[in-house]
Design a protein around this motif. Structure first.
Motif, PDB file in Angstrom:
ATOM      1  N   PRO A  15      26.215  30.978  64.753  1.00  0.00           N
ATOM      2  CA  PRO A  15      26.127  32.119  63.825  1.00  0.00           C
ATOM      3  C   PRO A  15      26.818  33.375  64.356  1.00  0.00           C
ATOM      4  O   PRO A  15      26.702  33.709  65.539  1.00  0.00           O
ATOM      5  N   THR A  16      27.525  34.043  63.467  1.00  0.00           N
ATOM      6  CA  THR A  16      28.165  35.321  63.769  1.00  0.00           C
ATOM      7  C   THR A  16      27.981  36.235  62.564  1.00  0.00           C
ATOM      8  O   THR A  16      27.636  35.778  61.464  1.00  0.00           O
ATOM      9  N   ARG A  17      28.242  37.514  62.755  1.00  0.00           N
ATOM     10  CA  ARG A  17      28.150  38.451  61.631  1.00  0.00           C
ATOM     11  C   ARG A  17      29.220  38.123  60.584  1.00  0.00           C
ATOM     12  O   ARG A  17      28.999  38.299  59.387  1.00  0.00           O
ATOM     13  N   GLU A  18      30.380  37.659  61.039  1.00  0.00           N
ATOM     14  CA  GLU A  18      31.444  37.284  60.097  1.00  0.00           C
ATOM     15  C   GLU A  18      30.998  36.104  59.237  1.00  0.00           C
ATOM     16  O   GLU A  18      31.279  36.055  58.033  1.00  0.00           O
ATOM     17  N   LEU A  19      30.302  35.159  59.875  1.00  0.00           N
ATOM     18  CA  LEU A  19      29.798  34.016  59.126  1.00  0.00           C
ATOM     19  C   LEU A  19      28.757  34.466  58.111  1.00  0.00           C
ATOM     20  O   LEU A  19      28.741  33.989  56.969  1.00  0.00           O
ATOM     21  N   GLN A  20      27.896  35.384  58.509  1.00  0.00           N
ATOM     22  CA  GLN A  20      26.905  35.912  57.576  1.00  0.00           C
ATOM     23  C   GLN A  20      27.576  36.534  56.360  1.00  0.00           C
ATOM     24  O   GLN A  20      27.147  36.317  55.221  1.00  0.00           O
ATOM     25  N   ALA A  21      28.632  37.297  56.596  1.00  0.00           N
ATOM     26  CA  ALA A  21      29.324  37.963  55.497  1.00  0.00           C
ATOM     27  C   ALA A  21      29.983  36.975  54.547  1.00  0.00           C
ATOM     28  O   ALA A  21      30.174  37.264  53.354  1.00  0.00           O
ATOM     29  N   ALA A  22      30.320  35.780  55.070  1.00  0.00           N
ATOM     30  CA  ALA A  22      30.998  34.773  54.251  1.00  0.00           C
ATOM     31  C   ALA A  22      30.030  33.882  53.485  1.00  0.00           C
ATOM     32  O   ALA A  22      30.468  33.045  52.683  1.00  0.00           O
ATOM     33  N   MET A  23      28.731  34.031  53.717  1.00  0.00           N
ATOM     34  CA  MET A  23      27.755  33.127  53.097  1.00  0.00           C
ATOM     35  C   MET A  23      27.805  33.090  51.560  1.00  0.00           C
ATOM     36  O   MET A  23      27.673  32.012  50.976  1.00  0.00           O
ATOM     37  N   PRO A  24      28.004  34.203  50.874  1.00  0.00           N
ATOM     38  CA  PRO A  24      28.089  34.114  49.405  1.00  0.00           C
ATOM     39  C   PRO A  24      29.211  33.180  48.941  1.00  0.00           C
ATOM     40  O   PRO A  24      29.014  32.366  48.031  1.00  0.00           O
ATOM     41  N   GLU A  25      30.382  33.279  49.589  1.00  0.00           N
ATOM     42  CA  GLU A  25      31.499  32.401  49.210  1.00  0.00           C
ATOM     43  C   GLU A  25      31.209  30.955  49.585  1.00  0.00           C
ATOM     44  O   GLU A  25      31.472  30.032  48.803  1.00  0.00           O
ATOM     45  N   ILE A  26      30.640  30.741  50.782  1.00  0.00           N
ATOM     46  CA  ILE A  26      30.308  29.385  51.224  1.00  0.00           C
ATOM     47  C   ILE A  26      29.275  28.761  50.287  1.00  0.00           C
ATOM     48  O   ILE A  26      29.398  27.598  49.886  1.00  0.00           O
ATOM     49  N   GLY A  27      28.270  29.537  49.937  1.00  0.00           N
ATOM     50  CA  GLY A  27      27.257  29.040  49.013  1.00  0.00           C
ATOM     51  C   GLY A  27      27.838  28.677  47.662  1.00  0.00           C
ATOM     52  O   GLY A  27      27.447  27.679  47.047  1.00  0.00           O
ATOM     53  N   GLY A  28      28.802  29.471  47.201  1.00  0.00           N
ATOM     54  CA  GLY A  28      29.440  29.197  45.920  1.00  0.00           C
ATOM     55  C   GLY A  28      30.231  27.899  45.936  1.00  0.00           C
ATOM     56  O   GLY A  28      30.207  27.127  44.963  1.00  0.00           O
ATOM     57  N   VAL A  29      30.921  27.646  47.054  1.00  0.00           N
ATOM     58  CA  VAL A  29      31.683  26.396  47.191  1.00  0.00           C
ATOM     59  C   VAL A  29      30.746  25.197  47.117  1.00  0.00           C
ATOM     60  O   VAL A  29      31.000  24.218  46.389  1.00  0.00           O
ATOM     61  N   LEU A  30      29.653  25.256  47.858  1.00  0.00           N
ATOM     62  CA  LEU A  30      28.719  24.123  47.905  1.00  0.00           C
ATOM     63  C   LEU A  30      28.014  23.920  46.572  1.00  0.00           C
ATOM     64  O   LEU A  30      27.759  22.788  46.160  1.00  0.00           O
ATOM     65  N   ALA A  31      27.696  25.006  45.897  1.00  0.00           N
ATOM     66  CA  ALA A  31      26.976  24.913  44.620  1.00  0.00           C
ATOM     67  C   ALA A  31      27.834  24.318  43.516  1.00  0.00           C
ATOM     68  O   ALA A  31      27.303  23.804  42.515  1.00  0.00           O
ATOM     69  N   SER A  32      29.158  24.350  43.685  1.00  0.00           N
ATOM     70  CA  SER A  32      30.044  23.896  42.604  1.00  0.00           C
ATOM     71  C   SER A  32      30.606  22.491  42.818  1.00  0.00           C
ATOM     72  O   SER A  32      31.324  21.978  41.957  1.00  0.00           O
ATOM     73  N   ASP A  33      30.283  21.859  43.932  1.00  0.00           N
ATOM     74  CA  ASP A  33      30.850  20.536  44.229  1.00  0.00           C
ATOM     75  C   ASP A  33      29.979  19.440  43.619  1.00  0.00           C
ATOM     76  O   ASP A  33      28.879  19.157  44.094  1.00  0.00           O
ATOM     77  N   THR A  34      30.479  18.810  42.579  1.00  0.00           N
ATOM     78  CA  THR A  34      29.708  17.783  41.875  1.00  0.00           C
ATOM     79  C   THR A  34      29.695  16.436  42.603  1.00  0.00           C
ATOM     80  O   THR A  34      29.061  15.491  42.133  1.00  0.00           O
ATOM     81  N   ARG A  35      30.394  16.342  43.734  1.00  0.00           N
ATOM     82  CA  ARG A  35      30.254  15.131  44.545  1.00  0.00           C
ATOM     83  C   ARG A  35      28.857  15.070  45.166  1.00  0.00           C
ATOM     84  O   ARG A  35      28.373  14.001  45.539  1.00  0.00           O
ATOM     85  N   LEU A  36      28.232  16.234  45.281  1.00  0.00           N
ATOM     86  CA  LEU A  36      26.855  16.319  45.765  1.00  0.00           C
ATOM     87  C   LEU A  36      25.920  16.342  44.569  1.00  0.00           C
ATOM     88  O   LEU A  36      26.213  16.963  43.549  1.00  0.00           O
ATOM     89  N   THR A  37      24.792  15.686  44.697  1.00  0.00           N
ATOM     90  CA  THR A  37      23.813  15.720  43.617  1.00  0.00           C
ATOM     91  C   THR A  37      23.237  17.120  43.493  1.00  0.00           C
ATOM     92  O   THR A  37      23.311  17.934  44.413  1.00  0.00           O
ATOM     93  N   ALA A  38      22.631  17.388  42.348  1.00  0.00           N
ATOM     94  CA  ALA A  38      22.000  18.690  42.138  1.00  0.00           C
ATOM     95  C   ALA A  38      20.916  18.931  43.184  1.00  0.00           C
ATOM     96  O   ALA A  38      20.744  20.052  43.680  1.00  0.00           O
ATOM     97  N   ALA A  39      20.195  17.863  43.543  1.00  0.00           N
ATOM     98  CA  ALA A  39      19.141  17.996  44.552  1.00  0.00           C
ATOM     99  C   ALA A  39      19.724  18.367  45.912  1.00  0.00           C
ATOM    100  O   ALA A  39      19.168  19.201  46.647  1.00  0.00           O
ATOM    101  N   ALA A  40      20.851  17.763  46.278  1.00  0.00           N
ATOM    102  CA  ALA A  40      21.488  18.061  47.560  1.00  0.00           C
ATOM    103  C   ALA A  40      21.998  19.498  47.593  1.00  0.00           C
ATOM    104  O   ALA A  40      21.887  20.186  48.620  1.00  0.00           O
ATOM    105  N   ARG A  41      22.532  19.962  46.471  1.00  0.00           N
ATOM    106  CA  ARG A  41      23.020  21.340  46.411  1.00  0.00           C
ATOM    107  C   ARG A  41      21.870  22.336  46.514  1.00  0.00           C
ATOM    108  O   ARG A  41      21.977  23.355  47.197  1.00  0.00           O
TER     109      ARG A  41
END
Length: 235
Positions: A15-41
């Motif tokens: 963990p770094t402060r830069e990683l913390q700042a990127a979490m909204p974008e990272i979360g958005g990427v993971l939430a939109s990937d339909t290769r993962l089930t809704a439960a996994a997301r």
């Protein structure tokens, strides 16, 4: 670039402060990937939120306690296959050669088998190749997910997601063998010293190593480490 694999790589990074700042974008990427089930997301959200909002020093302490002080939760994949044997050195050299053959030169001090490094490389490869490589490590992902679930750690969701992306069903016997390995209390420094007193890893040319694909190298992950029985004399 497979943005989901890159995102999962970042979630497993220190963990770094830069990683913390990127979490909204990272979360958005993971939430939109339909290769993962809704439960996994959904299962990934608590970790994303924790990394975004928790005090950075608490995050660092948690990361070290989980992944740096426990060999059974190591993010270095060959740790779960070869331990500290000489075989690990040859496998590591082959992995570096595979990275270079793919035009990938990791700018990191981590070992080549460090999972975030491998995921970053796989993010640049065709998904069919990526899926085959992840499938070879399916039992490791399943065991790590189970161990982290026991600790009620949100990091377990990352390994569950990797298992799902692999499209494979983890071998139950291989998973059980990994889970049978004793866990050491990360706060018991004396016990930790005993566990880490292993033979030195030798990194040198492997006469049998050419430049295999990652999958060929990680195929050995089918067989977890078989610890020597207690009382076995050292060679």
């Amino acid at each position: 670039m497979d943005r989901t694999l890159k995102a999962l790589s970042l979630l497993l990074s220190y963990p770094t402060r830069e990683l913390q700042a990127a979490m909204p974008e990272i979360g958005g990427v993971l939430a939109s990937d339909t290769r993962l089930t809704a439960a996994a997301r959904r299962a990934l959200r608590p970790l994303v939120e924790d990394l975004a909002t928790t005090d950075i020093y608490a995050l660092e302490e948690q990361f070290v306690a989980l992944f740096d002080r426990s060999r059974t939760l190591s993010l270095n994949l060959f740790e779960h296959v070869h331990g500290e044997s000489r075989d690990r050195g040859g496998a590591m050299v082959s992995l570096v050669e595979t990275y270079r053959a793919g035009g990938f030169d990791p700018a990191t001090t981590e070992l080549p088998d460090h999972l975030p490094v491998l995921l970053e490389f796989l993010a640049t490869r065709p998904f069919v190749e990526t899926q085959e490589t992840l499938a070879d490590a399916a039992h490791i992902f399943a065991a790590l997910s189970a161990r982290l679930a026991r600790r009620e750690s949100p990091y377990g969701a990352v390994f569950a997601a990797l298992l799902q992306l692999s499209g494979a069903e983890a071998d139950s016997e291989a998973v059980a063998e990994l889970l049978d390995q004793p866990e050491v209390d990360p706060d018991d420094l004396e016990e930790l010293d005993k566990v880490w007193e292993e033979s030195e890893v030798t990194f040198g040319p492997d006469p049998n190593a050419g430049c295999p694909q990652v999958r060929d190298m990680l195929a050995q992950m089918d067989t977890p480490i078989n610890p020597a029985p207690a009382g076995t004399p050292a060679e």
